[in-house]
Scaffold this motif. Structure first.
Motif, PDB file in Angstrom:
ATOM      1  N   LEU A   5      11.162  -6.146 -21.900  1.00 41.79           N
ATOM      2  CA  LEU A   5       9.969  -5.615 -22.518  1.00 41.79           C
ATOM      3  C   LEU A   5       8.717  -6.277 -21.873  1.00 41.79           C
ATOM      4  O   LEU A   5       7.624  -5.777 -21.467  1.00 41.79           O
ATOM      5  N   SER A   6       9.131  -7.739 -21.511  1.00 45.73           N
ATOM      6  CA  SER A   6       7.976  -8.638 -20.837  1.00 45.73           C
ATOM      7  C   SER A   6       7.724  -8.267 -19.360  1.00 45.73           C
ATOM      8  O   SER A   6       6.575  -8.123 -19.126  1.00 45.73           O
ATOM      9  N   ARG A   7       8.780  -7.463 -18.720  1.00 43.47           N
ATOM     10  CA  ARG A   7       8.463  -6.838 -17.320  1.00 43.47           C
ATOM     11  C   ARG A   7       7.785  -5.851 -17.455  1.00 43.47           C
ATOM     12  O   ARG A   7       6.782  -5.235 -16.733  1.00 43.47           O
ATOM     13  N   VAL A   8       7.924  -4.736 -18.415  1.00 42.17           N
ATOM     14  CA  VAL A   8       7.033  -3.753 -18.562  1.00 42.17           C
ATOM     15  C   VAL A   8       5.762  -4.069 -18.904  1.00 42.17           C
ATOM     16  O   VAL A   8       4.655  -3.411 -18.475  1.00 42.17           O
ATOM     17  N   ASP A   9       5.299  -5.032 -19.742  1.00 42.00           N
ATOM     18  CA  ASP A   9       4.000  -5.427 -20.122  1.00 42.00           C
ATOM     19  C   ASP A   9       3.084  -6.071 -18.938  1.00 42.00           C
ATOM     20  O   ASP A   9       2.180  -5.805 -18.757  1.00 42.00           O
ATOM     21  N   ALA A  10       3.947  -6.895 -18.024  1.00 39.35           N
ATOM     22  CA  ALA A  10       3.359  -7.438 -16.793  1.00 39.35           C
ATOM     23  C   ALA A  10       2.913  -6.205 -15.783  1.00 39.35           C
ATOM     24  O   ALA A  10       2.092  -6.324 -15.281  1.00 39.35           O
ATOM     25  N   ALA A  11       3.802  -5.194 -15.932  1.00 42.71           N
ATOM     26  CA  ALA A  11       3.514  -4.025 -14.868  1.00 42.71           C
ATOM     27  C   ALA A  11       2.382  -3.067 -15.500  1.00 42.71           C
ATOM     28  O   ALA A  11       1.490  -2.827 -14.779  1.00 42.71           O
ATOM     29  N   ALA A  12       2.137  -3.156 -16.684  1.00 36.59           N
ATOM     30  CA  ALA A  12       1.042  -2.463 -17.435  1.00 36.59           C
ATOM     31  C   ALA A  12      -0.277  -3.239 -17.249  1.00 36.59           C
ATOM     32  O   ALA A  12      -1.324  -2.507 -17.430  1.00 36.59           O
ATOM     33  N   ASP A  13      -0.276  -4.658 -16.972  1.00 36.07           N
ATOM     34  CA  ASP A  13      -1.372  -5.477 -16.747  1.00 36.07           C
ATOM     35  C   ASP A  13      -1.928  -5.163 -15.533  1.00 36.07           C
ATOM     36  O   ASP A  13      -2.908  -5.580 -15.022  1.00 36.07           O
ATOM     37  N   GLY A  14      -1.225  -4.719 -14.510  1.00 33.60           N
ATOM     38  CA  GLY A  14      -1.685  -4.309 -13.095  1.00 33.60           C
ATOM     39  C   GLY A  14      -2.482  -3.311 -13.002  1.00 33.60           C
ATOM     40  O   GLY A  14      -2.962  -2.630 -13.941  1.00 33.60           O
ATOM     41  N   TRP A  15      -3.078  -3.110 -11.729  1.00 29.72           N
ATOM     42  CA  TRP A  15      -3.850  -2.043 -11.460  1.00 29.72           C
ATOM     43  C   TRP A  15      -3.423  -1.076 -10.517  1.00 29.72           C
ATOM     44  O   TRP A  15      -2.762  -1.577  -9.445  1.00 29.72           O
ATOM     45  N   GLU A  16      -3.968   0.191 -10.395  1.00 30.56           N
ATOM     46  CA  GLU A  16      -3.457   0.889  -9.427  1.00 30.56           C
ATOM     47  C   GLU A  16      -4.608   1.764  -8.726  1.00 30.56           C
ATOM     48  O   GLU A  16      -5.421   2.249  -9.645  1.00 30.56           O
ATOM     49  N   GLY A  17      -4.631   1.896  -7.465  1.00 30.06           N
ATOM     50  CA  GLY A  17      -5.823   2.729  -7.004  1.00 30.06           C
ATOM     51  C   GLY A  17      -5.428   3.753  -5.829  1.00 30.06           C
ATOM     52  O   GLY A  17      -4.216   3.237  -5.203  1.00 30.06           O
ATOM     53  N   GLY A  18      -6.146   4.599  -5.285  1.00 30.12           N
ATOM     54  CA  GLY A  18      -5.718   5.368  -4.175  1.00 30.12           C
ATOM     55  C   GLY A  18      -6.890   6.121  -3.784  1.00 30.12           C
ATOM     56  O   GLY A  18      -7.639   6.552  -4.561  1.00 30.12           O
ATOM     57  N   GLN A  19      -6.664   6.693  -2.602  1.00 28.11           N
ATOM     58  CA  GLN A  19      -7.432   7.773  -1.907  1.00 28.11           C
ATOM     59  C   GLN A  19      -6.602   8.797  -1.172  1.00 28.11           C
ATOM     60  O   GLN A  19      -5.733   8.646  -0.460  1.00 28.11           O
ATOM     61  N   VAL A  20      -7.190  10.246  -1.256  1.00 30.64           N
ATOM     62  CA  VAL A  20      -6.530  11.063  -0.526  1.00 30.64           C
ATOM     63  C   VAL A  20      -7.802  11.803   0.068  1.00 30.64           C
ATOM     64  O   VAL A  20      -8.661  12.288  -0.594  1.00 30.64           O
ATOM     65  N   GLY A  21      -7.473  12.359   1.207  1.00 29.42           N
ATOM     66  CA  GLY A  21      -8.465  13.156   1.990  1.00 29.42           C
ATOM     67  C   GLY A  21      -8.067  13.695   2.950  1.00 29.42           C
ATOM     68  O   GLY A  21      -6.973  13.530   3.396  1.00 29.42           O
ATOM     69  N   GLY A  22      -8.801  14.880   3.481  1.00 28.44           N
ATOM     70  CA  GLY A  22      -8.384  15.877   4.355  1.00 28.44           C
ATOM     71  C   GLY A  22      -9.378  16.508   4.953  1.00 28.44           C
ATOM     72  O   GLY A  22     -10.612  16.589   4.242  1.00 28.44           O
ATOM     73  N   ALA A  57     -11.334  26.033  19.519  1.00 29.93           N
ATOM     74  CA  ALA A  57     -10.640  24.831  19.273  1.00 29.93           C
ATOM     75  C   ALA A  57     -10.454  24.580  17.555  1.00 29.93           C
ATOM     76  O   ALA A  57     -11.179  24.818  16.857  1.00 29.93           O
ATOM     77  N   GLU A  58      -9.302  23.943  17.291  1.00 27.76           N
ATOM     78  CA  GLU A  58      -9.115  23.579  15.894  1.00 27.76           C
ATOM     79  C   GLU A  58      -8.674  22.127  15.965  1.00 27.76           C
ATOM     80  O   GLU A  58      -8.008  21.392  16.702  1.00 27.76           O
ATOM     81  N   ARG A  59      -8.916  21.608  14.806  1.00 27.30           N
ATOM     82  CA  ARG A  59      -8.614  20.030  14.528  1.00 27.30           C
ATOM     83  C   ARG A  59      -8.393  20.124  12.972  1.00 27.30           C
ATOM     84  O   ARG A  59      -9.137  20.540  12.245  1.00 27.30           O
ATOM     85  N   GLY A  60      -7.457  19.108  12.631  1.00 23.72           N
ATOM     86  CA  GLY A  60      -7.280  18.909  11.252  1.00 23.72           C
ATOM     87  C   GLY A  60      -6.439  17.733  10.944  1.00 23.72           C
ATOM     88  O   GLY A  60      -5.977  17.012  11.753  1.00 23.72           O
ATOM     89  N   TYR A  61      -6.734  17.006   9.812  1.00 24.48           N
ATOM     90  CA  TYR A  61      -5.932  15.893   9.541  1.00 24.48           C
ATOM     91  C   TYR A  61      -5.759  15.607   8.041  1.00 24.48           C
ATOM     92  O   TYR A  61      -6.707  16.307   7.260  1.00 24.48           O
ATOM     93  N   PHE A  62      -5.062  14.576   7.573  1.00 23.57           N
ATOM     94  CA  PHE A  62      -4.519  14.508   6.245  1.00 23.57           C
ATOM     95  C   PHE A  62      -4.444  12.942   6.069  1.00 23.57           C
ATOM     96  O   PHE A  62      -3.596  12.294   6.866  1.00 23.57           O
ATOM     97  N   ARG A  63      -5.058  12.231   4.879  1.00 27.82           N
ATOM     98  CA  ARG A  63      -4.949  10.944   5.125  1.00 27.82           C
ATOM     99  C   ARG A  63      -4.807  10.398   3.610  1.00 27.82           C
ATOM    100  O   ARG A  63      -5.310  10.931   2.714  1.00 27.82           O
ATOM    101  N   THR A  64      -3.820   9.379   3.486  1.00 27.46           N
ATOM    102  CA  THR A  64      -3.704   8.974   2.045  1.00 27.46           C
ATOM    103  C   THR A  64      -3.776   7.361   2.021  1.00 27.46           C
ATOM    104  O   THR A  64      -3.186   6.945   3.214  1.00 27.46           O
ATOM    105  N   GLN A  65      -3.857   6.650   0.763  1.00 28.16           N
ATOM    106  CA  GLN A  65      -4.110   5.052   0.812  1.00 28.16           C
ATOM    107  C   GLN A  65      -3.711   4.925  -0.450  1.00 28.16           C
ATOM    108  O   GLN A  65      -4.465   5.580  -1.464  1.00 28.16           O
ATOM    109  N   SER A  66      -3.096   3.930  -0.672  1.00 22.76           N
ATOM    110  CA  SER A  66      -2.384   3.586  -2.331  1.00 22.76           C
ATOM    111  C   SER A  66      -2.602   2.153  -2.159  1.00 22.76           C
ATOM    112  O   SER A  66      -2.130   1.324  -1.246  1.00 22.76           O
TER     113      SER A  66
END
Length: 70
Positions: A5-22, A57-66
């Motif tokens: 339970l203490s491991r789960v609580d410690a993980a819940a106190d963390g933060w998470e973010g990310g970006q997705v673009g194309g 001409a054609e061009r495309g990209y997809f980018r992610t960041q976590s």
């Protein structure tokens, strides 16, 4: 069970973010033609024909960041 339970609580106190673009872009061309006719010039009949084709001409990209933190 307390340690788990203490491991789960410690993980819940963390933060998470990310970006997705194309992106996608496309460029189309066309065809052009020019015709020139001169019947009375100094050298008699003059005729010129010019055609030009454009490109595509054609061009495309997809980018992610976590990001994760505690």
């Amino acid at each position: 069970m307390t340690a788990a339970l203490s491991r789960v609580d410690a993980a819940a106190d963390g933060w998470e973010g990310g970006q997705v673009g194309g992106s996608y872009s496309q460029l189309k061309g066309d065809h052009a033609g020019v015709e020139y006719l001169n019947l009375g010039g100094p050298y008699g009949i003059t005729y010129a024909n010019k055609e030009k084709a454009h490109f595509k001409a054609e061009r495309g990209y997809f980018r992610t960041q976590s990001l994760y933190g505690r």
